[in-house]
Design a protein around this motif. Structure first.
Motif, PDB file in Angstrom:
ATOM      1  N   UNK A  28       0.840  -1.200   0.000  1.00 41.65           N
ATOM      2  CA  UNK A  28       0.000   0.000   0.000  1.00 41.65           C
ATOM      3  C   UNK A  28       0.876   1.251   0.000  1.00 41.65           C
ATOM      4  N   UNK A  29       0.346   2.394  -0.446  1.00 41.45           N
ATOM      5  CA  UNK A  29       1.109   3.641  -0.385  1.00 41.45           C
ATOM      6  C   UNK A  29       1.551   3.982   1.036  1.00 41.45           C
ATOM      7  N   UNK A  30       0.702   3.666   2.004  1.00 37.03           N
ATOM      8  CA  UNK A  30       1.035   3.969   3.393  1.00 37.03           C
ATOM      9  C   UNK A  30       2.238   3.136   3.861  1.00 37.03           C
ATOM     10  N   UNK A  31       2.279   1.871   3.463  1.00 37.08           N
ATOM     11  CA  UNK A  31       3.425   1.028   3.811  1.00 37.08           C
ATOM     12  C   UNK A  31       4.700   1.567   3.182  1.00 37.08           C
ATOM     13  N   UNK A  32       4.604   2.020   1.937  1.00 37.24           N
ATOM     14  CA  UNK A  32       5.774   2.573   1.264  1.00 37.24           C
ATOM     15  C   UNK A  32       6.259   3.838   1.964  1.00 37.24           C
ATOM     16  N   UNK A  33       5.325   4.695   2.365  1.00 33.23           N
ATOM     17  CA  UNK A  33       5.713   5.942   3.043  1.00 33.23           C
ATOM     18  C   UNK A  33       6.374   5.651   4.380  1.00 33.23           C
ATOM     19  N   UNK A  34       5.897   4.636   5.073  1.00 29.29           N
ATOM     20  CA  UNK A  34       6.529   4.272   6.347  1.00 29.29           C
ATOM     21  C   UNK A  34       7.960   3.780   6.129  1.00 29.29           C
ATOM     22  N   UNK A  35       8.206   3.149   4.983  1.00 34.05           N
ATOM     23  CA  UNK A  35       9.565   2.689   4.690  1.00 34.05           C
ATOM     24  C   UNK A  35      10.500   3.866   4.438  1.00 34.05           C
ATOM     25  N   UNK A  36      10.038   4.872   3.693  1.00 40.27           N
ATOM     26  CA  UNK A  36      10.918   5.966   3.306  1.00 40.27           C
ATOM     27  C   UNK A  36      11.153   6.967   4.434  1.00 40.27           C
TER      28      UNK A  36
END
Length: 482
Positions: free
Chosen positions: A278-286
């Motif tokens: 999900x976009x939210x998971x990606x943002x948490x990674x970055x």
């Protein structure tokens, strides 16, 4: 990948007379190996089904990077007349695999697992060596005594052995391919030879040869030996203590070098990360990586902006992406992202200006070009869109996407014959000759073309039908891509 559907499609394709006519008898032990022409046909047939699967990644930026990296390694390695095509598969498992005919697949999960570009290059070099050393053909030659009754079974067994997929048991049983699937896994000798040749290729390509050892060792440490949840790459390429030792011994004879990952690699990895989950998971990674500098920071900002774009937070996405304006060096993926965000916001005129400025810097970039044409269509500037596509085709570019855009433009202009004729070329380049035939028949019956356009469509229909018809014994049977 969804290989159950793929294997059944291969079954149907390989049992048609047009494919099997003229192919060598796999039970004939006088054949030293599968001829290159037939190996290419085998690979192309598998690839037609893989390209039709939704896990096949049809992204011009990711595809261009993988193809460029792979081609660089091929050129650095042993001389070979073999053509290669590198492709990406959306799959979280750590795997890469070589298919007949020089097709090499890489899972997105493996790119994410690679800590640097040399590690990814190490895997590609290993797979390239499997192809140049003709390991698949040698395995097939060694299995002539097996009870394999059709090339369909052979294709399924190869796909299963290479990709470690969960192939349909019914499909395997129907062709007796299950009897030789394990035998078509590369042997220990093949793996060691691929390591040896791959190391030479990796070093000659300007990468750190030690990356092969570090990547394989890290994979091996990630799980206990023989554990069922071992990384896919270890299951399809069994890693033994002897292999690791042999690699280490050969590294002593190769130069040690520190090689920084290219911005290309970092941006590609960031894009895959930003579009995974999900976009939210990606943002948490970055977010936790905000202290990065240099190319790493550029990739971080790019990944963040891409994830925000996926989340439809275009205001924040544009704010992040604007930090990259004026960054050195300029990069087509950055230019494309800035334009894409404008287009997503409905600012088509501004997006078109950005695509055009990006193309002045990177005139060969496909993503920028496709974005420009799509924006022209959104602005209903059909005449310029058509001229732009046709000019590209006249200049020797022969891509499926160009015909798709051409078909879309003709549809908007209400030119049905030309629309369906262009769509026929899309299907032809996908290897779906029957669908291409259908589109040409629709084109001819549309009633809106002049004499010359109808004649052109009829001539193309006759040409495609000669490829569909069974070939004469001893003649070429491969459906070569144009």
């Amino acid at each position: 990948m969804r290989y159950q559907a793929i294997t059944m499609a291969i079954l149907m394709a390989f049992t048609t007379p047009s494919f099997t006519e003229g192919l060598p008898d796999l039970g004939d032990t006088s054949e030293a190996a599968l001829p290159p022409r037939q190996e290419a046909a085998l690979g192309q047939q598998i690839m037609r089904e893989i390209r039709a699967d939704r896990s096949y990644v049809d992204d011009p930026q990711l595809a261009a990077y993988l193809q460029n990296l792979g081609s660089r390694l091929v050129q650095a390695g042993q001389r070979s007349t073999q053509e290669f095509e590198f492709f990406l598969v959306e799959d979280a498992s750590l795997n890469a695999f070589a298919l007949p005919g020089g097709f090499i697949g890489v899972n997105t999960g493996l790119i994410l697992a690679a800590q640097n570009e040399s590690e990814l290059s190490a895997v590609l070099s290993h797979e390239i060596a499997h192809v140049t050393q003709r390991h698949i053909a040698r395995l097939i030659a060694g299995q002539r005594g097996a009870m394999l009754t059709s090339l369909a079974g052979l294709a399924i067994a190869i796909l299963a052995a290479r990709s470690n997929s969960q192939v349909s048991e019914a499909a395997l049983a129907s062709t007796q391919a299950s009897m030789i699937q394990n035998q078509l896994n590369f042997t220990r000798e093949h793996e060691q030879e691929a390591d040896r040749v791959g190391l030479q290729t990796l070093s000659a390509g300007g990468f750190d040869p030690r990356a092969m050892a570090t990547f394989f060792e890290r994979l091996q440490r990630s799980t206990r030996p023989l554990e069922s949840n071992a990384p896919s790459y270890l299951r399809t390429h069994p890693l033994t203590i002897e292999r690791i030792a042999d690699i280490e011994n050969r590294l002593d004879k190769l130069p040690t070098r520190q090689v920084a990952s290219s911005l290309d690699f970092l941006l590609v990895k960031a894009k895959i990360r930003a579009t995974t989950g999900s976009p939210q998971e990606a943002l948490r990674y970055f977010e936790p990586n905000s202290t990065q500098t240099g190319h790493a920071r550029t990739a971080l900002i790019y990944g963040t902006a891409t994830a925000l774009r996926r989340a439809h937070d275009f205001t924040r996405a544009e704010k992040e992406a604007n930090q990259l304006i004026g960054s050195k060096p300029q990069h087509p993926m950055i230019e494309s992202l800035l334009a894409d965000i404008k287009r997503d916001e409905g600012q088509n005129s501004a997006a078109l200006e950005r695509y055009r400025s990006g193309l002045k810097l990177f005139p060969k970039d496909r993503a920028l070009f496709y974005g420009q044409v799509e924006t022209l269509l959104a602005l209903k500037n059909y005449s310029e869109a058509l001229k732009t596509v046709n000019d590209r085709l006249l200049n020797g570019q022969d891509e499926e996407k160009l015909y798709e855009l051409q078909s879309k433009t003709y549809a908007a202009l209400g030119k049905r014959l030309l629309q369906h004729q262009a769509q026929a070329e899309v299907y032809y380049r996908r290897g779906d000759l029957r669908a291409a035939e259908d589109q040409l028949q629709i084109a001819i019956k549309s009633g809106d073309g002049d004499f010359y356009q109808v004649s052109s469509a009829e001539a193309r229909l006759r040409q495609i039908r000669t490829e569909i018809e069974p070939q004469k014994p001893g003649s070429a049977t491969t459906r070569d891509r144009p």
